[in-house]
Design a protein around this motif. Structure first.
Motif, PDB file in Angstrom:
ATOM      1  N   GLY A  10     -17.773  48.236  -3.123  1.00  0.00           N
ATOM      2  CA  GLY A  10     -18.934  47.829  -3.064  1.00  0.00           C
ATOM      3  C   GLY A  10     -19.126  46.864  -1.920  1.00  0.00           C
ATOM      4  O   GLY A  10     -18.769  46.519  -0.507  1.00  0.00           O
ATOM      5  N   GLU A  11     -20.585  45.619  -2.508  1.00  0.00           N
ATOM      6  CA  GLU A  11     -20.694  44.933  -1.552  1.00  0.00           C
ATOM      7  C   GLU A  11     -19.921  43.595  -1.007  1.00  0.00           C
ATOM      8  O   GLU A  11     -19.764  43.551   0.105  1.00  0.00           O
ATOM      9  CB  GLU A  11     -21.958  44.452  -1.907  1.00  0.00           C
ATOM     10  CG  GLU A  11     -22.981  45.097  -1.875  1.00  0.00           C
ATOM     11  CD  GLU A  11     -23.706  46.422  -2.815  1.00  0.00           C
ATOM     12  OE1 GLU A  11     -24.590  46.835  -2.592  1.00  0.00           O
ATOM     13  OE2 GLU A  11     -23.250  45.970  -3.660  1.00  0.00           O
ATOM     14  N   ILE A  12     -19.282  43.276  -1.923  1.00  0.00           N
ATOM     15  CA  ILE A  12     -18.277  42.473  -1.957  1.00  0.00           C
ATOM     16  C   ILE A  12     -17.057  42.519  -2.604  1.00  0.00           C
ATOM     17  O   ILE A  12     -16.843  43.050  -3.686  1.00  0.00           O
ATOM     18  CB  ILE A  12     -18.412  40.632  -2.778  1.00  0.00           C
ATOM     19  CG1 ILE A  12     -20.415  40.380  -1.979  1.00  0.00           C
ATOM     20  CG2 ILE A  12     -17.663  39.863  -2.416  1.00  0.00           C
ATOM     21  CD1 ILE A  12     -20.543  39.211  -2.236  1.00  0.00           C
ATOM     22  N   LYS A  13     -15.822  42.107  -1.839  1.00  0.00           N
ATOM     23  CA  LYS A  13     -14.312  42.063  -1.817  1.00  0.00           C
ATOM     24  C   LYS A  13     -13.739  40.913  -1.967  1.00  0.00           C
ATOM     25  O   LYS A  13     -13.933  40.326  -0.922  1.00  0.00           O
ATOM     26  CB  LYS A  13     -13.721  43.547  -1.119  1.00  0.00           C
ATOM     27  CG  LYS A  13     -12.080  43.640  -2.039  1.00  0.00           C
ATOM     28  CD  LYS A  13     -12.557  44.894  -2.819  1.00  0.00           C
ATOM     29  CE  LYS A  13     -11.103  45.534  -3.214  1.00  0.00           C
ATOM     30  NZ  LYS A  13     -11.511  46.251  -4.305  1.00  0.00           N
ATOM     31  N   VAL A  21      -8.579  32.045  -3.791  1.00  0.00           N
ATOM     32  CA  VAL A  21      -9.121  33.706  -3.381  1.00  0.00           C
ATOM     33  C   VAL A  21     -10.635  33.418  -2.386  1.00  0.00           C
ATOM     34  O   VAL A  21     -10.878  32.252  -1.593  1.00  0.00           O
ATOM     35  CB  VAL A  21      -9.876  34.198  -3.973  1.00  0.00           C
ATOM     36  CG1 VAL A  21      -9.246  34.788  -4.908  1.00  0.00           C
ATOM     37  CG2 VAL A  21     -11.097  33.394  -4.850  1.00  0.00           C
ATOM     38  N   SER A  22     -10.798  34.615  -1.443  1.00  0.00           N
ATOM     39  CA  SER A  22     -11.210  34.454   0.132  1.00  0.00           C
ATOM     40  C   SER A  22     -12.285  36.059  -0.706  1.00  0.00           C
ATOM     41  O   SER A  22     -11.876  36.773  -1.201  1.00  0.00           O
ATOM     42  CB  SER A  22     -10.814  34.808   1.228  1.00  0.00           C
ATOM     43  OG  SER A  22      -9.717  33.362   1.609  1.00  0.00           O
ATOM     44  N   ALA A  23     -13.763  36.332  -0.311  1.00  0.00           N
ATOM     45  CA  ALA A  23     -14.202  36.506   0.078  1.00  0.00           C
ATOM     46  C   ALA A  23     -14.905  37.353   1.248  1.00  0.00           C
ATOM     47  O   ALA A  23     -14.804  37.184   2.270  1.00  0.00           O
ATOM     48  CB  ALA A  23     -16.089  36.296  -0.738  1.00  0.00           C
ATOM     49  N   TYR A  24     -15.025  38.664   1.431  1.00  0.00           N
ATOM     50  CA  TYR A  24     -15.330  39.394   2.171  1.00  0.00           C
ATOM     51  C   TYR A  24     -16.975  40.697   2.079  1.00  0.00           C
ATOM     52  O   TYR A  24     -16.249  41.057   1.083  1.00  0.00           O
ATOM     53  CB  TYR A  24     -14.058  40.457   2.939  1.00  0.00           C
ATOM     54  CG  TYR A  24     -12.964  39.791   3.116  1.00  0.00           C
ATOM     55  CD1 TYR A  24     -12.828  38.659   4.669  1.00  0.00           C
ATOM     56  CD2 TYR A  24     -11.810  39.469   2.171  1.00  0.00           C
ATOM     57  CE1 TYR A  24     -11.414  38.096   4.539  1.00  0.00           C
ATOM     58  CE2 TYR A  24     -11.392  38.587   2.228  1.00  0.00           C
ATOM     59  CZ  TYR A  24     -10.722  38.475   3.439  1.00  0.00           C
ATOM     60  OH  TYR A  24      -9.514  36.743   3.619  1.00  0.00           O
ATOM     61  N   THR A  25     -17.496  39.745   2.724  1.00  0.00           N
ATOM     62  CA  THR A  25     -18.431  41.987   2.946  1.00  0.00           C
ATOM     63  C   THR A  25     -17.806  43.175   2.954  1.00  0.00           C
ATOM     64  O   THR A  25     -16.756  43.142   4.202  1.00  0.00           O
ATOM     65  CB  THR A  25     -19.270  41.460   2.872  1.00  0.00           C
ATOM     66  OG1 THR A  25     -19.625  41.610   4.769  1.00  0.00           O
ATOM     67  CG2 THR A  25     -19.961  39.873   2.982  1.00  0.00           C
ATOM     68  N   ILE A  49     -20.872  33.614   0.569  1.00  0.00           N
ATOM     69  CA  ILE A  49     -20.253  31.875   0.915  1.00  0.00           C
ATOM     70  C   ILE A  49     -20.474  31.048  -0.151  1.00  0.00           C
ATOM     71  O   ILE A  49     -19.016  29.965  -0.458  1.00  0.00           O
ATOM     72  CB  ILE A  49     -22.010  31.486   1.853  1.00  0.00           C
ATOM     73  CG1 ILE A  49     -21.792  32.381   3.261  1.00  0.00           C
ATOM     74  CG2 ILE A  49     -21.740  30.193   1.692  1.00  0.00           C
ATOM     75  CD1 ILE A  49     -22.998  31.948   4.184  1.00  0.00           C
ATOM     76  N   LYS A  50     -21.257  31.787  -1.241  1.00  0.00           N
ATOM     77  CA  LYS A  50     -21.113  31.090  -2.882  1.00  0.00           C
ATOM     78  C   LYS A  50     -19.578  30.669  -3.321  1.00  0.00           C
ATOM     79  O   LYS A  50     -19.296  30.327  -3.873  1.00  0.00           O
ATOM     80  CB  LYS A  50     -22.285  31.605  -3.441  1.00  0.00           C
ATOM     81  CG  LYS A  50     -22.162  30.985  -4.970  1.00  0.00           C
ATOM     82  CD  LYS A  50     -23.346  32.244  -5.666  1.00  0.00           C
ATOM     83  CE  LYS A  50     -23.642  30.983  -7.535  1.00  0.00           C
ATOM     84  NZ  LYS A  50     -23.934  32.194  -8.061  1.00  0.00           N
ATOM     85  N   ILE A  51     -19.019  32.628  -2.857  1.00  0.00           N
ATOM     86  CA  ILE A  51     -17.938  32.518  -3.642  1.00  0.00           C
ATOM     87  C   ILE A  51     -16.574  32.259  -2.910  1.00  0.00           C
ATOM     88  O   ILE A  51     -16.340  31.314  -3.800  1.00  0.00           O
ATOM     89  CB  ILE A  51     -17.650  33.834  -3.906  1.00  0.00           C
ATOM     90  CG1 ILE A  51     -18.700  34.932  -5.155  1.00  0.00           C
ATOM     91  CG2 ILE A  51     -16.041  34.332  -4.025  1.00  0.00           C
ATOM     92  CD1 ILE A  51     -17.890  36.503  -4.364  1.00  0.00           C
ATOM     93  N   LYS A  58     -27.536  41.021  -2.753  1.00  0.00           N
ATOM     94  CA  LYS A  58     -27.662  39.177  -1.285  1.00  0.00           C
ATOM     95  C   LYS A  58     -26.420  39.466  -1.051  1.00  0.00           C
ATOM     96  O   LYS A  58     -25.922  38.232  -1.265  1.00  0.00           O
ATOM     97  CB  LYS A  58     -27.991  38.160  -1.916  1.00  0.00           C
ATOM     98  CG  LYS A  58     -29.639  37.837  -2.569  1.00  0.00           C
ATOM     99  CD  LYS A  58     -30.280  37.166  -3.504  1.00  0.00           C
ATOM    100  CE  LYS A  58     -31.554  37.579  -3.309  1.00  0.00           C
ATOM    101  NZ  LYS A  58     -32.663  36.323  -3.671  1.00  0.00           N
ATOM    102  N   TYR A  59     -25.685  40.106  -0.782  1.00  0.00           N
ATOM    103  CA  TYR A  59     -23.673  39.459  -0.661  1.00  0.00           C
ATOM    104  C   TYR A  59     -23.588  39.034   0.586  1.00  0.00           C
ATOM    105  O   TYR A  59     -22.525  38.014   0.506  1.00  0.00           O
ATOM    106  CB  TYR A  59     -23.368  41.060  -0.119  1.00  0.00           C
ATOM    107  CG  TYR A  59     -24.011  42.172   1.059  1.00  0.00           C
ATOM    108  CD1 TYR A  59     -23.487  41.788   2.403  1.00  0.00           C
ATOM    109  CD2 TYR A  59     -24.643  42.928   0.627  1.00  0.00           C
ATOM    110  CE1 TYR A  59     -24.242  42.394   3.509  1.00  0.00           C
ATOM    111  CE2 TYR A  59     -24.982  43.963   2.219  1.00  0.00           C
ATOM    112  CZ  TYR A  59     -24.856  43.796   3.124  1.00  0.00           C
ATOM    113  OH  TYR A  59     -25.522  44.687   4.302  1.00  0.00           O
TER     114      TYR A  59
END
Length: 402
Positions: A58-61, A241-245, A232-234, A226-227
């Motif tokens: 996906g665009e973000i994990k 949790v941490s978001a990665y593109t 950054i928003k997540i 707008k991943y």
């Protein structure tokens, strides 16, 4: 005056027609390869990105805070509460939880490593459209309780067919080894070798049961344009949790693409240099053959600068014609790869570094046309500089006596 110089230059370069044509052909070959290789590599890159986003990440994990980005598969100790997915999914239309872990798959005489992907069937299908990639059998929403969907490549390597039984062995989250007998309910071919070569799909609830991790997940896949902004928003909104593109999690692929692009650029540069030497020799020989003519032009009042400009224009014309011919040549050899594509199946299971398999189509490299044309003319003019300067320094009296 400029118009006259162009007319004279055009006549001059075709006096030695064979030599000029050989130079143009060599130059066109180098420019053509530049257009073709860049178009092909762009096709490989775009297909790879599509496979990563549309079939894997996906665009973000979103991962647990303890996840190590160097780990291809999250470790069981990094699993986090399903409630995080519930909170995050309210913000995004396309959002899918999963549980991934490593296991061994064993048949009667063969074993291999595999990645278990527990997913919620409708959520995963809304992002990755896995149900469209089933080549035999059915997607997991229609499988029986003891059936799973297996990647086409791993099924082929283990000689597994629809309905065949195999054993799955793994260490669960409690640290205990467990084993289950399962059947092949479906075979999937996504076009992404990282999926087709390693993955077994099952419902999320079953994966949670196997791992003794009820109420936990290993990641959340999100599709959003707008991943970078959403990442950054997540990270600022949700704790634990941490978001990665997809770019963060595909660094090896991106570095490989840059390296291969660099190697191809070096190869093309060497070819263009050889062609440039041809232009240099063509203009230099032309200067020697027309020494008396240059002397007469200077005796008639043509300045040194105009002589330099005349020979530079000759080189520029050769570069322009060679570049245009090269662009046409590049498009011509690119045509079958755009229409039919490059069939990777002839290489078997060889890993080429790009997450692609089967037929990969090249693209029309329209974005390379203007750079190739400008680069071709500039290099040709620079190659003509020395012969032009030498011609401009010829003494009229001496050249007319020789």
């Amino acid at each position: 005056m400029i118009r006259r110089l162009f007319t004279l230059a055009f006549k001059n370069i075709f006096r030695a027609r064979n030599r000029t044509m050989i130079t143009i052909i060599a130059y066109a070959f180098g420019i053509g390869l530049y257009v073709f290789i860049n178009s092909l590599l762009t096709g490989f890159y775009n297909t790879s990105v599509e496979n990563i986003i549309n079939k894997d990440i996906g665009e973000i994990k979103v991962m647990g805070n303890d996840y190590n980005i160097d780990d291809a598969i999250p470790l069981p100790e990094t699993f986090f509460e399903y409630t995080k997915y519930t909170d995050i999914s309210e913000q995004y239309e396309y959002c899918s939880p999963d549980m991934q872990f490593i296991a061994s798959i064993i048949t009667s005489d063969i074993s291999a490593k595999t990645v278990i992907r527990g997913v919620e069937t409708d959520k995963a299908d809304s992002i990755f459209h896995y149900s469209n990639d089933i080549v035999e059998g059915v997607w997991i929403d229609r499988c029986n309780d003891n059936e799973v969907v297996i990647g086409g490549r791993i099924a082929h390597s283990l000689n597994l067919k629809l309905g065949d039984m195999f054993t799955l062995i793994f260490k669960n989250r409690d640290g205990n080894f467990d084993a289950f007998d399962l059947n092949v309910g479906g075979i999937i071919s996504t076009g992404n070798p990282n999926i087709d070569r390693l993955s077994i799909f099952m419902p999320l609830a079953k994966a949670q049961e196997f791992m003794a991790a009820n109420g936990l997940i290993s990641g959340i896949s999100i599709k959003t344009k707008k991943y970078n902004t959403e990442k950054i928003k997540i990270n600022e909104t949700f704790t634990g949790v941490s978001a990665y593109t997809w770019e963060d999690l595909s660094e090896d692929f991106l570095n490989l693409d840059k390296m291969k692009s660099g190697f191809s650029s070096i190869l093309i540069f060497m070819i263009v240099i050889v062609a440039t030497v041809g232009i240099f020799n063509t203009i230099l020989l032309g200067m020697f053959e027309r020494k008396r003519e240059v002397g007469m032009l200077k005796a008639m009042g043509m300045s040194r600068r105009q002589i330099e400009l005349l020979f530079s224009i000759e080189g520029g014309i050769i570069g322009f014609v060679g570049s245009v011919a090269g662009i046409a040549f590049g498009f011509l050899i690119n045509l079958p790869f755009v229409i039919k594509g490059f069939d990777l199946s002839v290489y078997g299971d060889m890993d080429i570094g790009y997450p692609v398999q089967g037929v990969v189509k090249s693209l029309w490299g329209f974005e390379f046309i203007i750079p190739a044309l400008i680069l071709g003319v500039i290099i040709a003019v620079l190659a003509s500089y020395y012969p032009a300067r030498r011609a401009a320094r010829l003494e009229p009296v001496k050249t007319l006596r020789d």
